[in-house]
Motif scaffolding. Structure first.
Motif, mmCIF file in Angstrom:
data_model
loop_
_atom_site.group_PDB
_atom_site.id
_atom_site.type_symbol
_atom_site.label_atom_id
_atom_site.label_comp_id
_atom_site.label_asym_id
_atom_site.label_seq_id
_atom_site.Cartn_x
_atom_site.Cartn_y
_atom_site.Cartn_z
ATOM 1 N N ALA A 180 -20.252 -68.561 17.826
ATOM 2 C CA ALA A 180 -21.516 -69.222 17.167
ATOM 3 C C ALA A 180 -21.920 -68.140 16.025
ATOM 4 O O ALA A 180 -22.051 -68.171 14.969
ATOM 5 C CB ALA A 180 -22.425 -69.247 17.807
ATOM 6 N N LEU A 181 -22.001 -66.683 16.562
ATOM 7 C CA LEU A 181 -22.179 -65.631 15.297
ATOM 8 C C LEU A 181 -21.324 -65.841 14.428
ATOM 9 O O LEU A 181 -21.722 -65.575 13.140
ATOM 10 C CB LEU A 181 -22.273 -64.398 16.355
ATOM 11 C CG LEU A 181 -23.459 -64.113 17.142
ATOM 12 C CD1 LEU A 181 -23.496 -62.724 17.838
ATOM 13 C CD2 LEU A 181 -24.657 -64.166 16.649
ATOM 14 N N GLY A 182 -20.178 -65.866 14.674
ATOM 15 C CA GLY A 182 -18.873 -65.762 13.485
ATOM 16 C C GLY A 182 -19.220 -66.822 12.547
ATOM 17 O O GLY A 182 -19.036 -66.864 11.502
ATOM 18 N N LEU A 238 -20.094 -66.786 8.790
ATOM 19 C CA LEU A 238 -19.183 -67.151 7.780
ATOM 20 C C LEU A 238 -19.894 -68.302 6.875
ATOM 21 O O LEU A 238 -19.693 -68.514 5.523
ATOM 22 C CB LEU A 238 -17.876 -68.111 8.412
ATOM 23 C CG LEU A 238 -16.997 -68.946 7.630
ATOM 24 C CD1 LEU A 238 -15.984 -67.744 6.658
ATOM 25 C CD2 LEU A 238 -15.822 -69.557 8.377
ATOM 26 N N ALA A 239 -20.769 -68.956 7.315
ATOM 27 C CA ALA A 239 -21.474 -69.936 6.716
ATOM 28 C C ALA A 239 -22.449 -69.190 5.726
ATOM 29 O O ALA A 239 -22.673 -69.535 4.611
ATOM 30 C CB ALA A 239 -22.354 -70.845 7.696
ATOM 31 N N SER A 240 -23.080 -67.963 6.187
ATOM 32 C CA SER A 240 -23.968 -67.420 5.279
ATOM 33 C C SER A 240 -23.295 -66.772 4.187
ATOM 34 O O SER A 240 -23.718 -66.878 3.060
ATOM 35 C CB SER A 240 -24.589 -66.106 6.106
ATOM 36 O OG SER A 240 -23.768 -65.346 6.588
ATOM 37 N N TRP A 241 -21.885 -66.126 4.408
ATOM 38 C CA TRP A 241 -21.027 -65.689 3.256
ATOM 39 C C TRP A 241 -20.632 -66.709 2.415
ATOM 40 O O TRP A 241 -20.746 -66.197 1.267
ATOM 41 C CB TRP A 241 -19.885 -64.986 3.938
ATOM 42 C CG TRP A 241 -18.974 -64.454 2.973
ATOM 43 C CD1 TRP A 241 -19.073 -63.217 2.293
ATOM 44 C CD2 TRP A 241 -18.091 -64.888 2.644
ATOM 45 N NE1 TRP A 241 -18.289 -62.821 1.366
ATOM 46 C CE2 TRP A 241 -17.392 -64.055 1.462
ATOM 47 C CE3 TRP A 241 -16.929 -66.155 2.775
ATOM 48 C CZ2 TRP A 241 -16.071 -64.370 0.765
ATOM 49 C CZ3 TRP A 241 -15.710 -66.279 2.041
ATOM 50 C CH2 TRP A 241 -15.307 -65.408 1.284
#
Length: 545
Positions: free
Chosen positions: A35-37, A41-44
């Protein structure tokens, strides 16, 4: 919801409920990491791409630009110590236009725009000063746009032209550059600044441009240019000649078997000589030619001499003749003027010393080595240049110490690399071991459950020996309820057997045999080996019976 989907989620729920506490902890950690990954990834991916809005800003301009961006609600980032402002790429051109409309950046150096504010009542002195300021501003702006230059300032010293001055003074310029943090100007960039400044001013030579950076280092001095002073020129010349000779000696006697030292005496004085030569052109006609002829013939009393009281006395000659011819010729003459200027830094004398290891020089001619060195260095015997080549044993203490230090450094590096590898392996084992244990426990539990589910149909099969009866025999109706088989589509999920809670009425023999056949086919697809063993056992029992 379809039955396949419901069965799939049901199997997942039963598998999760059978987990132990350790397995559930590992599963929760894995889901949290995923979930953190996914969030990172979505924020990046959704982060906007930033581009430079302005570079090389002063503190005042950067503050004004940032205030305007905050007012407009545009996100921004600062770089290069606040000298560069970054905004999202889609907002670059809009914000540049908005900044230009607000007069930003406003702390720039004015160029030829200074001439726009001059009125008709401006004096000649004000015009000359404003024109010089305009040139300085344009040069400073151009130099500031170079790579690695943050800001620049140019000061010009242009002498006034006057007909009452017999000797003119050459114009000079001083350039101050502020480089960006962590960057320095190369010699090519300094030469570009020098030539750019000198070419903008009439009568200015590159040697009259001084360039200084913010650290107080002189990059180009007046009179010497980018080559530096006399000492710097001597050092550069010695290093260049020594490098050429060392490269040649390394190829002849091997690397590390020869050492070269060059000492050059450089002149500190400048000299200028003017030679004028006049020559007569061959087979050339005269430019002008003039001939004058005088002829005089006298009869009677001619001239005499003065006597007492200034009374002429005849000389006794009765007549005379006078003739005179004068020729004036102007020939063309060739005139050649040669002006020779010798700047400071000329080589007056140089000496070269070369030491060669005895072991490496065994069998070599020292005279040939001297000739090679003299030719490579361009020695001039007329000015007193000397070269000395000697063979002698070299000390190996420094080489051995250097080798020992190198070996020690290599061992330390290997030990450090091994420690890092072991640390990484320990971390990997600490992370992977619980996961591996959990996977093994889950696999064992699934295997045991699958074995238990597969044993139930075999037990039911063993309890029904009437499957292989001959057609002449009439089987008794079964007293136990016949299990209803369920055929699953997934090959990895064991076949489940559902038994009705209420007993069913006895079915005909044909229907019972069909049910047992379907069950045998399902069992044969799942585990052929156990099916074969069960059939062999039942055949053996039938034969014995």
């Amino acid at each position: 919801m379809p039955q396949a989907v419901t069965g799939f989620f049901g199997r997942i729920g039963r598998a999760i409920s059978s987990f132990t506490i350790a397995q559930r902890t590992i599963a929760i950690i894995g889901v949290a990491v995923l979930a953190l990954g996914a969030v990172a990834l979505a924020s990046w991916l959704t982060r906007p791409q930033y581009a430079p809005l302005f570079t090389g800003l002063t503190a005042t301009d950067a503050s004004a630009v940032v205030e305007q961006l905050e007012t407009a609600g545009v996100p921004y980032e600062l770089a290069d110590g606040g000298a560069t402002v970054l905004v999202p790429q889609q907002d670059v051109y809009d914000q540049r236009l908005a900044a230009a409309a607000s007069g930003l950046p406003g702390d720039g150096t004015n160029g030829y725009t200074l001439l726009d504010d001059m009125g008709v009542t401006t004096s000649e002195f004000q015009q000359s000063v404003t024109y010089k300021r305009a040139i300085e501003g344009e040069l400073a702006r151009t130099i500031s746009s170079m790579d690695g230059v943050n800001a620049a300032s140019v000061q010009l010293a242009i002498p006034e032209e006057s007909v009452f001055v017999s000797e003119t003074v050459d114009p000079t310029a001083s350039v101050f550059v502020e480089t960006r943090s962590g960057s320095t100007l190369t010699r090519d960039q300094v030469e570009a600044i020098v030539h750019l400044t000198s070419a903008a001013i009439s009568g200015m030579s590159p040697e009259n441009v001084a360039v200084i950076d913010q650290a107080g280092e002189t990059l180009s001095a007046v009179g010497t240019g980018t080559a530096g002073g006399v000492d710097d020129q001597a050092s550069d010349y010695e290093a260049k000649v020594a490098a050429n000779i060392q490269e040649m000696m390394d190829r002849v006697v091997g690397a590390g078997n020869a050492t070269v030292t060059v000492a050059a005496e450089v002149s500190n004085a400048t000299s200028e000589r003017v030679d004028e030569t006049f020559t007569t052109p061959e087979d050339a006609l005269p430019d002008t030619e003039e001939t004058r002829t005088e002829t005089y013939t006298g009869t009677g009393g001619g001239t005499g001499v003065l006597g007492p009281d200034n009374i002429a006395v005849p000389d006794g000659q009765g007549g005379g003749t006078y003739e005179s011819t004068e020729t004036l010729v102007d020939n063309n003459v060739n005139k050649s003027t040669e002006r020779i200027t010798t700047p400071a830094g000329g080589i007056e004398r140089q000496t070269i010393s070369v030491a060669v290891d005895e072991e490496a020089a065994a069998g070599l001619d020292v005279g040939q080595l001297e000739d090679l060195v003299a030719t490579a260095a361009g020695l001039n015997a007329e000015r007193g240049d000397e070269v000395t080549v000697a063979t002698m044993p070299f000390s190996t203490a420094d080489a051995e110490a250097a080798q020992a230090a190198l070996d020690q450094a290599r061992e330390a590096e290997e030990a450090q690399r091994m420690d890092a590898l072991l640390r990484t392996a320990a971390i990997a084992v600490a992370i992977a071991l619980p996961l591996l244990i959990g996977v093994i426990i889950l696999a064992v539990r699934l295997r045991r459950r699958r074995g238990a589910e597969e044993a139930e149909p075999l037990a039911a099969l063993d309890a029904t020996p009437t499957l292989l009866l001959t057609p002449q025999e009439t089987p008794e109706p079964p007293t136990m309820p016949v299990p209803t088989p369920q055929i699953e589509t997934s090959p990895t999920v064991p076949l489940g057997l559902d038994i009705d809670p209420e007993p069913e009425a006895p079915e005909p023999d044909q229907i019972a045999l069909e049910r047992h056949r379907i069950e045998l086919e399902s069992l044969a697809r799942r585990d052929p080996q156990k099916t074969a063993e069960a059939l062999r056992a039942m055949i053996g029992e039938e034969v014995h019976a």
